[in-house]
Design an enzyme around this catalytic site. Structure first.
Site, PDB file in Angstrom:
ATOM      1  N   LYS A   1      -2.962  -6.810  -4.478  1.00  0.00           N
ATOM      2  CA  LYS A   1      -3.281  -7.939  -5.365  1.00  0.00           C
ATOM      3  C   LYS A   1      -3.618  -9.201  -4.565  1.00  0.00           C
ATOM      4  O   LYS A   1      -4.632  -9.850  -4.815  1.00  0.00           O
ATOM      5  CB  LYS A   1      -2.090  -8.255  -6.295  1.00  0.00           C
TER       6      LYS A   1
ATOM      7  N   ARG B   1       4.043 -10.165 -15.942  1.00  0.00           N
ATOM      8  CA  ARG B   1       4.427  -8.813 -15.531  1.00  0.00           C
ATOM      9  C   ARG B   1       5.520  -8.207 -16.397  1.00  0.00           C
ATOM     10  O   ARG B   1       6.124  -7.199 -16.030  1.00  0.00           O
ATOM     11  CB  ARG B   1       4.722  -8.717 -14.047  1.00  0.00           C
TER      12      ARG B   1
ATOM     13  N   ARG C   1       3.130  -4.896   6.444  1.00  0.00           N
ATOM     14  CA  ARG C   1       2.483  -6.181   6.101  1.00  0.00           C
ATOM     15  C   ARG C   1       3.021  -7.325   6.963  1.00  0.00           C
ATOM     16  O   ARG C   1       4.215  -7.415   7.240  1.00  0.00           O
ATOM     17  CB  ARG C   1       2.727  -6.514   4.629  1.00  0.00           C
TER      18      ARG C   1
ATOM     19  N   ARG D   1       7.836 -10.571   4.999  1.00  0.00           N
ATOM     20  CA  ARG D   1       8.565 -11.046   3.826  1.00  0.00           C
ATOM     21  C   ARG D   1       9.955 -10.424   3.779  1.00  0.00           C
ATOM     22  O   ARG D   1      10.126  -9.268   4.152  1.00  0.00           O
ATOM     23  CB  ARG D   1       7.787 -10.669   2.559  1.00  0.00           C
TER      24      ARG D   1
ATOM     25  N   ARG E   1      11.468  -2.748  -6.758  1.00  0.00           N
ATOM     26  CA  ARG E   1      10.217  -3.347  -7.256  1.00  0.00           C
ATOM     27  C   ARG E   1       9.365  -2.297  -7.960  1.00  0.00           C
ATOM     28  O   ARG E   1       8.731  -2.571  -8.975  1.00  0.00           O
ATOM     29  CB  ARG E   1       9.443  -3.994  -6.103  1.00  0.00           C
TER      30      ARG E   1
HETATM   31  P1  AP5 Z   1      -1.053  -7.255  -0.576  1.00  0.00           P
HETATM   32  O1  AP5 Z   1      -2.424  -7.676  -0.939  1.00  0.00           O
HETATM   33  O2  AP5 Z   1      -0.151  -8.248   0.049  1.00  0.00           O
HETATM   34  O3  AP5 Z   1      -0.331  -6.546  -1.843  1.00  0.00           O
HETATM   35  P2  AP5 Z   1       0.245  -7.160  -3.193  1.00  0.00           P
HETATM   36  O4  AP5 Z   1      -0.213  -6.291  -4.300  1.00  0.00           O
HETATM   37  O5  AP5 Z   1      -0.053  -8.612  -3.282  1.00  0.00           O
HETATM   38  O6  AP5 Z   1       1.783  -6.880  -2.956  1.00  0.00           O
HETATM   39  P3  AP5 Z   1       3.049  -7.804  -3.201  1.00  0.00           P
HETATM   40  O7  AP5 Z   1       4.167  -7.190  -2.390  1.00  0.00           O
HETATM   41  O8  AP5 Z   1       2.748  -9.237  -2.979  1.00  0.00           O
HETATM   42  O9  AP5 Z   1       3.329  -7.524  -4.714  1.00  0.00           O
HETATM   43  P4  AP5 Z   1       4.641  -7.782  -5.453  1.00  0.00           P
HETATM   44  O10 AP5 Z   1       4.204  -7.666  -6.855  1.00  0.00           O
HETATM   45  O11 AP5 Z   1       5.758  -6.902  -5.037  1.00  0.00           O
HETATM   46  O12 AP5 Z   1       5.070  -9.231  -4.954  1.00  0.00           O
HETATM   47  P5  AP5 Z   1       4.925 -10.693  -5.578  1.00  0.00           P
HETATM   48  O13 AP5 Z   1       4.777 -11.641  -4.470  1.00  0.00           O
HETATM   49  O14 AP5 Z   1       3.952 -10.714  -6.685  1.00  0.00           O
HETATM   50  O15 AP5 Z   1      -1.207  -5.967   0.363  1.00  0.00           O
HETATM   51  C1  AP5 Z   1      -0.065  -5.301   0.898  1.00  0.00           C
HETATM   52  C2  AP5 Z   1      -0.387  -4.773   2.299  1.00  0.00           C
HETATM   53  O16 AP5 Z   1      -1.378  -3.753   2.198  1.00  0.00           O
HETATM   54  C3  AP5 Z   1      -0.966  -5.837   3.258  1.00  0.00           C
HETATM   55  O17 AP5 Z   1      -0.445  -5.635   4.534  1.00  0.00           O
HETATM   56  C4  AP5 Z   1      -2.480  -5.592   3.235  1.00  0.00           C
HETATM   57  O18 AP5 Z   1      -3.114  -5.937   4.456  1.00  0.00           O
HETATM   58  C5  AP5 Z   1      -2.542  -4.075   2.982  1.00  0.00           C
HETATM   59  N1  AP5 Z   1      -3.698  -3.678   2.181  1.00  0.00           N
HETATM   60  C6  AP5 Z   1      -4.188  -4.286   1.063  1.00  0.00           C
HETATM   61  N2  AP5 Z   1      -5.256  -3.618   0.568  1.00  0.00           N
HETATM   62  C7  AP5 Z   1      -5.430  -2.545   1.405  1.00  0.00           C
HETATM   63  C8  AP5 Z   1      -6.369  -1.469   1.435  1.00  0.00           C
HETATM   64  N3  AP5 Z   1      -7.333  -1.328   0.503  1.00  0.00           N
HETATM   65  N4  AP5 Z   1      -6.242  -0.537   2.415  1.00  0.00           N
HETATM   66  C9  AP5 Z   1      -5.264  -0.655   3.358  1.00  0.00           C
HETATM   67  N5  AP5 Z   1      -4.360  -1.650   3.399  1.00  0.00           N
HETATM   68  C10 AP5 Z   1      -4.438  -2.589   2.425  1.00  0.00           C
HETATM   69  O19 AP5 Z   1       6.371 -10.876  -6.228  1.00  0.00           O
HETATM   70  C11 AP5 Z   1       7.507 -10.910  -5.388  1.00  0.00           C
HETATM   71  C12 AP5 Z   1       8.750 -11.064  -6.227  1.00  0.00           C
HETATM   72  O20 AP5 Z   1       8.712 -12.326  -6.920  1.00  0.00           O
HETATM   73  C13 AP5 Z   1       8.960 -10.020  -7.338  1.00  0.00           C
HETATM   74  O21 AP5 Z   1       9.579  -8.858  -6.847  1.00  0.00           O
HETATM   75  C14 AP5 Z   1       9.849 -10.795  -8.304  1.00  0.00           C
HETATM   76  O22 AP5 Z   1      11.165 -10.836  -7.853  1.00  0.00           O
HETATM   77  C15 AP5 Z   1       9.275 -12.212  -8.222  1.00  0.00           C
HETATM   78  N6  AP5 Z   1       8.211 -12.431  -9.218  1.00  0.00           N
HETATM   79  C16 AP5 Z   1       6.894 -12.722  -8.953  1.00  0.00           C
HETATM   80  N7  AP5 Z   1       6.206 -12.851 -10.102  1.00  0.00           N
HETATM   81  C17 AP5 Z   1       7.109 -12.654 -11.110  1.00  0.00           C
HETATM   82  C18 AP5 Z   1       7.000 -12.616 -12.521  1.00  0.00           C
HETATM   83  N8  AP5 Z   1       5.828 -12.809 -13.140  1.00  0.00           N
HETATM   84  N9  AP5 Z   1       8.124 -12.374 -13.249  1.00  0.00           N
HETATM   85  C19 AP5 Z   1       9.310 -12.193 -12.647  1.00  0.00           C
HETATM   86  N10 AP5 Z   1       9.477 -12.177 -11.314  1.00  0.00           N
HETATM   87  C20 AP5 Z   1       8.392 -12.397 -10.554  1.00  0.00           C
HETATM   88 MG    MG Z   2       1.079 -10.386  -3.322  1.00  0.00          MG
END
Ligand code: AP5
Ligand code: MG
Length: 216
Positions: free
Chosen positions: A13, A88, A127, A160, A171
């Site tokens: 994402k 989400r 990552r 992270r 997650r």
């Molecule tokens: P990356 O692009 O960083 O992936 P991502 O989908 O953004 O993963 P996140 O870990 O950020 O998602 P998440 O939903 O767990 O975390 P968030 O910060 O939203 O890519 C990942 C890796 O893969 C990178 O190293 C990249 O280089 C590699 N990659 C990407 N594309 C690739 C490809 N095509 N091929 C190969 N490699 C690739 O949320 C974190 C926490 O915050 C949650 O757990 C929760 O506690 C809280 N939170 C956030 N939003 C909410 C909400 N709306 N409600 C409640 N709690 C929330």
């Molecule tokens: Mg992210």
């Protein structure tokens, strides 16, 4: 254009979001990034969020909805926005829709990144992120040309705190529980397009542009 990008932890994402906001010149709203910034500033919101994020659990809906509402009120979103990681839960989707209904902030398009869960552990554990500019790298799939530093701004790369296998498991459970009701909700409005995220970044990006109506 107002876009929502969905996908499990590590689906890509954030990586795809940085390309979308650059392409469409819209505001990137990542609730995960906002929470992490609040944690580093040690605000009350950050301290509340940290208890959940470190374990991989979702921050409660009322806390997250209030944060998004106040964030939107402070930002210039006249050009459109990209929501990354919010809504989400179905309750968040309904609260957000109620907030923006009848305004030009309604969601126009939902991009759902689809990926098998078994490839996510290597994405998450490999990552690395830039402390200064937030650029996203991967030690194998997308390494920085400057190794431990960011190739864009020379910032230091870090991992992270929630990028552990233990937290990933929680997650994934949260995602499995909540994603389908949201997808069903937005599908009934005809907004959802899926992209196979288990492909090279170039291909994922090409397919994302197509579903967003840019046939390049
Ligand atoms: P990356 O692009 O960083 O992936 P991502 O989908 O953004 O993963 P996140 O870990 O950020 O998602 P998440 O939903 O767990 O975390 P968030 O910060 O939203 O890519 C990942 C890796 O893969 C990178 O190293 C990249 O280089 C590699 N990659 C990407 N594309 C690739 C490809 N095509 N091929 C190969 N490699 C690739 O949320 C974190 C926490 O915050 C949650 O757990 C929760 O506690 C809280 N939170 C956030 N939003 C909410 C909400 N709306 N409600 C409640 N709690 C929330
Ligand atoms: Mg992210």
């Amino acid at each position: 254009m107002n876009i929502l990008i969905m996908g499990g932890p590590g689906a890509g994402k954030g990586t795809v979001s940085s390309k979308i906001v650059n392409q469409f010149k819209i505001l990137h709203i990542s609730t995960g990034d906002i929470f992490r910034s609040e944690i580093s500033l040690q605000t009350e919101l950050g301290l509340t969020a940290k208890k959940y994020i470190d374990q991989g659990l979702l921050v409660p809906d009322e806390v997250t909805n209030a944060m998004v509402k106040s964030f939107l009120e402070k930002q210039d979103i006249s050009n459109g926005y990209l929501l990354d990681g919010y809504p989400r839960t179905l309750a968040q989707a309904e609260a957000f829709d109620k907030l923006v209904k009848g305004t030009d902030l309604e969601i126009d398009k939902v991009v759902a990144l689809e990926i098998p869960f078994d490839v996510l552990s290597s994405r998450i554990t490999g990552r690395r992120l830039c402390k200064s500019c937030g650029a996203i790298y991967h030690i194998t799939y997308s390494p920085s040309k400057k190794e431990a530093d960011c190739e864009k701004c020379d910032g230091v790369l870090y991992q992270r705190k929630d990028d552990t296998l233990e937290s990933l498991e929680v997650r994934l459970e949260e995602y499995s529980k909540n994603a389908n009701p949201i997808l069903t909700y937005y599908s009934s409005k005809g907004l959802v397009s899926t992209v196979d995220a288990n492909q090279s970044l170039e291909t994922v990006w090409k397919e994302t542009l197509i579903v967003l109506g840019e046939n390049k």
